[in-house]
Scaffold this motif. Structure first.
Motif, PDB file in Angstrom:
ATOM      1  N   SER A   6       1.765  -2.449   4.191  1.00 38.45           N
ATOM      2  CA  SER A   6       0.409  -2.519   4.706  1.00 38.45           C
ATOM      3  C   SER A   6      -0.571  -2.742   3.563  1.00 38.45           C
ATOM      4  O   SER A   6      -0.371  -2.266   2.447  1.00 38.45           O
ATOM      5  CB  SER A   6       0.035  -1.223   5.440  1.00 38.45           C
ATOM      6  OG  SER A   6       0.915  -0.980   6.516  1.00 38.45           O
ATOM      7  N   ARG A   7      -1.653  -3.449   3.875  1.00 37.58           N
ATOM      8  CA  ARG A   7      -2.731  -3.677   2.917  1.00 37.58           C
ATOM      9  C   ARG A   7      -3.959  -2.903   3.412  1.00 37.58           C
ATOM     10  O   ARG A   7      -4.537  -3.254   4.436  1.00 37.58           O
ATOM     11  CB  ARG A   7      -3.028  -5.172   2.794  1.00 37.58           C
ATOM     12  CG  ARG A   7      -1.805  -5.984   2.378  1.00 37.58           C
ATOM     13  CD  ARG A   7      -2.081  -7.473   2.452  1.00 37.58           C
ATOM     14  NE  ARG A   7      -2.921  -7.916   1.367  1.00 37.58           N
ATOM     15  CZ  ARG A   7      -2.478  -8.224   0.151  1.00 37.58           C
ATOM     16  NH1 ARG A   7      -1.181  -8.123  -0.116  1.00 37.58           N
ATOM     17  NH2 ARG A   7      -3.300  -8.624  -0.791  1.00 37.58           N
ATOM     18  N   ASP A 183      -7.568 -10.333   4.005  1.00 36.30           N
ATOM     19  CA  ASP A 183      -6.148 -10.245   4.364  1.00 36.30           C
ATOM     20  C   ASP A 183      -5.690  -8.808   4.601  1.00 36.30           C
ATOM     21  O   ASP A 183      -4.488  -8.535   4.658  1.00 36.30           O
ATOM     22  CB  ASP A 183      -5.286 -10.873   3.265  1.00 36.30           C
ATOM     23  CG  ASP A 183      -5.509 -12.371   3.137  1.00 36.30           C
ATOM     24  OD1 ASP A 183      -5.873 -13.004   4.147  1.00 36.30           O
ATOM     25  OD2 ASP A 183      -5.338 -12.913   2.024  1.00 36.30           O
ATOM     26  N   SER A 184      -6.622  -7.868   4.724  1.00 38.88           N
ATOM     27  CA  SER A 184      -6.244  -6.463   4.887  1.00 38.88           C
ATOM     28  C   SER A 184      -5.757  -6.189   6.310  1.00 38.88           C
ATOM     29  O   SER A 184      -6.137  -6.865   7.265  1.00 38.88           O
ATOM     30  CB  SER A 184      -7.433  -5.551   4.550  1.00 38.88           C
ATOM     31  OG  SER A 184      -8.487  -5.753   5.465  1.00 38.88           O
ATOM     32  N   ASP A 185      -4.900  -5.171   6.430  1.00 39.63           N
ATOM     33  CA  ASP A 185      -4.403  -4.750   7.735  1.00 39.63           C
ATOM     34  C   ASP A 185      -5.251  -3.633   8.338  1.00 39.63           C
ATOM     35  O   ASP A 185      -5.267  -3.444   9.558  1.00 39.63           O
ATOM     36  CB  ASP A 185      -2.957  -4.254   7.602  1.00 39.63           C
ATOM     37  CG  ASP A 185      -2.025  -5.345   7.099  1.00 39.63           C
ATOM     38  OD1 ASP A 185      -1.983  -6.409   7.731  1.00 39.63           O
ATOM     39  OD2 ASP A 185      -1.359  -5.123   6.071  1.00 39.63           O
ATOM     40  N   TYR A 186      -5.947  -2.902   7.454  1.00 40.26           N
ATOM     41  CA  TYR A 186      -6.725  -1.759   7.921  1.00 40.26           C
ATOM     42  C   TYR A 186      -7.798  -1.465   6.879  1.00 40.26           C
ATOM     43  O   TYR A 186      -7.573  -1.638   5.669  1.00 40.26           O
ATOM     44  CB  TYR A 186      -5.824  -0.540   8.094  1.00 40.26           C
ATOM     45  CG  TYR A 186      -6.459   0.613   8.838  1.00 40.26           C
ATOM     46  CD1 TYR A 186      -6.418   0.689  10.224  1.00 40.26           C
ATOM     47  CD2 TYR A 186      -7.113   1.640   8.136  1.00 40.26           C
ATOM     48  CE1 TYR A 186      -7.008   1.750  10.901  1.00 40.26           C
ATOM     49  CE2 TYR A 186      -7.693   2.699   8.808  1.00 40.26           C
ATOM     50  CZ  TYR A 186      -7.636   2.750  10.191  1.00 40.26           C
ATOM     51  OH  TYR A 186      -8.215   3.798  10.861  1.00 40.26           O
ATOM     52  N   LYS A 213     -11.482  -6.401  11.911  1.00 41.51           N
ATOM     53  CA  LYS A 213     -10.510  -5.561  11.230  1.00 41.51           C
ATOM     54  C   LYS A 213     -10.455  -4.162  11.850  1.00 41.51           C
ATOM     55  O   LYS A 213     -11.485  -3.567  12.158  1.00 41.51           O
ATOM     56  CB  LYS A 213     -10.881  -5.423   9.742  1.00 41.51           C
ATOM     57  CG  LYS A 213     -10.839  -6.725   8.961  1.00 41.51           C
ATOM     58  CD  LYS A 213      -9.427  -7.265   8.866  1.00 41.51           C
ATOM     59  CE  LYS A 213      -9.377  -8.550   8.067  1.00 41.51           C
ATOM     60  NZ  LYS A 213      -7.988  -9.084   7.985  1.00 41.51           N
ATOM     61  N   VAL A 282      -2.551   3.203  11.026  1.00 41.99           N
ATOM     62  CA  VAL A 282      -2.089   1.857  10.668  1.00 41.99           C
ATOM     63  C   VAL A 282      -0.910   1.449  11.547  1.00 41.99           C
ATOM     64  O   VAL A 282      -0.853   0.321  12.059  1.00 41.99           O
ATOM     65  CB  VAL A 282      -1.709   1.787   9.178  1.00 41.99           C
ATOM     66  CG1 VAL A 282      -1.043   0.449   8.847  1.00 41.99           C
ATOM     67  CG2 VAL A 282      -2.937   1.970   8.309  1.00 41.99           C
ATOM     68  N   THR A 286      -0.575  -1.657  14.111  1.00 43.12           N
ATOM     69  CA  THR A 286       0.514  -2.643  13.976  1.00 43.12           C
ATOM     70  C   THR A 286       1.277  -2.784  15.275  1.00 43.12           C
ATOM     71  O   THR A 286       1.625  -3.890  15.716  1.00 43.12           O
ATOM     72  CB  THR A 286       1.475  -2.229  12.847  1.00 43.12           C
ATOM     73  OG1 THR A 286       0.746  -2.078  11.642  1.00 43.12           O
ATOM     74  CG2 THR A 286       2.557  -3.282  12.656  1.00 43.12           C
ATOM     75  N   ASP A 289      -0.652  -4.775  17.831  1.00 46.48           N
ATOM     76  CA  ASP A 289      -0.689  -6.202  17.549  1.00 46.48           C
ATOM     77  C   ASP A 289       0.562  -6.913  17.989  1.00 46.48           C
ATOM     78  O   ASP A 289       0.564  -8.083  18.346  1.00 46.48           O
ATOM     79  CB  ASP A 289      -0.891  -6.433  16.050  1.00 46.48           C
ATOM     80  CG  ASP A 289      -2.311  -6.082  15.615  1.00 46.48           C
ATOM     81  OD1 ASP A 289      -3.182  -6.023  16.487  1.00 46.48           O
ATOM     82  OD2 ASP A 289      -2.524  -5.869  14.406  1.00 46.48           O
TER      83      ASP A 289
END
Length: 290
Positions: A6-7, A183-186, A213, A282, A286, A289
């Motif tokens: 994760s980012r 490009d972050s996930d959270y 986001k 997170v 995920t 999604d």
């Protein structure tokens, strides 16, 4: 505490809220995390993590140079440039390097091929290690108008890393911040318990909403008094991932450039609890999604 691909971007509406405090301590409790200091105009994560640098890369921007012998003064390049980086003065094309955005368009539209480009150094990227934490940090040279090109190159380098990546973003909601969280996930929104803290929280809240986001908040320097930032979170259905108390010892460690979780078991337990809550959020995002 386990590995996650994760980012996580950590951001705040202004400096001094505890963004770096949270970033470095979450990196330290996440086992083999990658810490990225995206504040390329004033990086300070290295003050806490004290890495052993093992890599260094110069970042350069492309700037135009005009061959006077080939230039006919047609002004095609000047008409093309939307940033007014070119002008026709004393029968020659003049380049204002400080406002050039390095798009390369002027060299493409020139019918005489009189414009070429050269590499102009604007900063550097360092990489290294602090115990189990892989570290990346960028720095923009003094006098350079924008840190975005350095930030962009830094994130390009980090893209190859696997596992947990924690992005310590610049303060505010500028172009560099948007680049950092792209490009972050959270996203973690960091705020203080004050009217100004709530105002700055609203600013970054609006930013992550516009960029689509997923996010939650960590409130720092909390006490028993009124907390406008907590009220803002409750009114806007923002999940509070953790609340860090106003703590003189924590402040002392932070002021002395120490990673709190490495110095005191109490802070290690606190940040581990926040990390577990963060990973739960997170993972839920995920799962939704997919």
């Amino acid at each position: 505490m386990g590995r996650s691909n994760s980012r996580i971007a950590v951001l705040s509406g202004k400096g001094g809220t505890g963004k770096t405090l949270i970033s470095v301590n979450l990196s330290a409790v996440a086992d083999d995390a990658v810490y990225v200091d995206c504040d390329v105009e004033e990086p300070n994560g290295h003050i806490f993590l004290k890495p052993e640098w093992t890599g260094n890369m110069t970042v350069a921007a492309k700037l135009p140079i005009v061959d006077k012998g080939l230039c006919t003064g047609c002004r095609e390049c000047i008409d093309f440039c939307r940033f007014n980086a070119l002008a026709f003065i004393a029968r020659r094309v003049v380049v204002f390097e400080n406002v050039c955005h390095s798009c390369g368009g002027c060299s493409i539209v020139c019918p005489e091929k009189a414009i070429s480009e050269y590499d102009n150094p604007i900063g550097e990227i360092k990489s290294g290690w602090s115990d189990e934490i892989k570290i990346y940090s960028g720095i923009t040279d003094i006098g350079v108008e924008s840190g975005v090109p350095v930030n962009r190159k830094l994130l390009e380098e980090v893209r190859k890393e696997k596992g947990m990546v924690i992005l310590d973003c610049p303060p505010g909601s500028s172009c560099s911040v948007m680049e950092s969280i792209r490009d972050s996930d959270y996203c973690i929104l960091v705020a203080e318990p004050s009217i100004f803290g709530a105002h700055n929280l609203r600013m970054v809240h609006q930013l992550v909403m516009k960029m689509g986001k997923p996010f939650g908040a960590i409130l720092n320097k909390c006490d028993d008094g009124e907390d406008p930032s907590r009220r803002y979170c409750n009114e806007n259905n923002i999940r509070i991932i953790g609340r860090i108390p106003f703590d003189m010892e924590l402040g002392r460690l932070n002021s002395n450039g120490k990673v709190a979780v490495r110095e005191n078991g109490k802070y290690s337990a606190m940040f581990k609890e926040i990390f577990v809550t963060l990973m739960s959020e997170v993972n839920c995002e995920t799962a939704s999604d997919t």
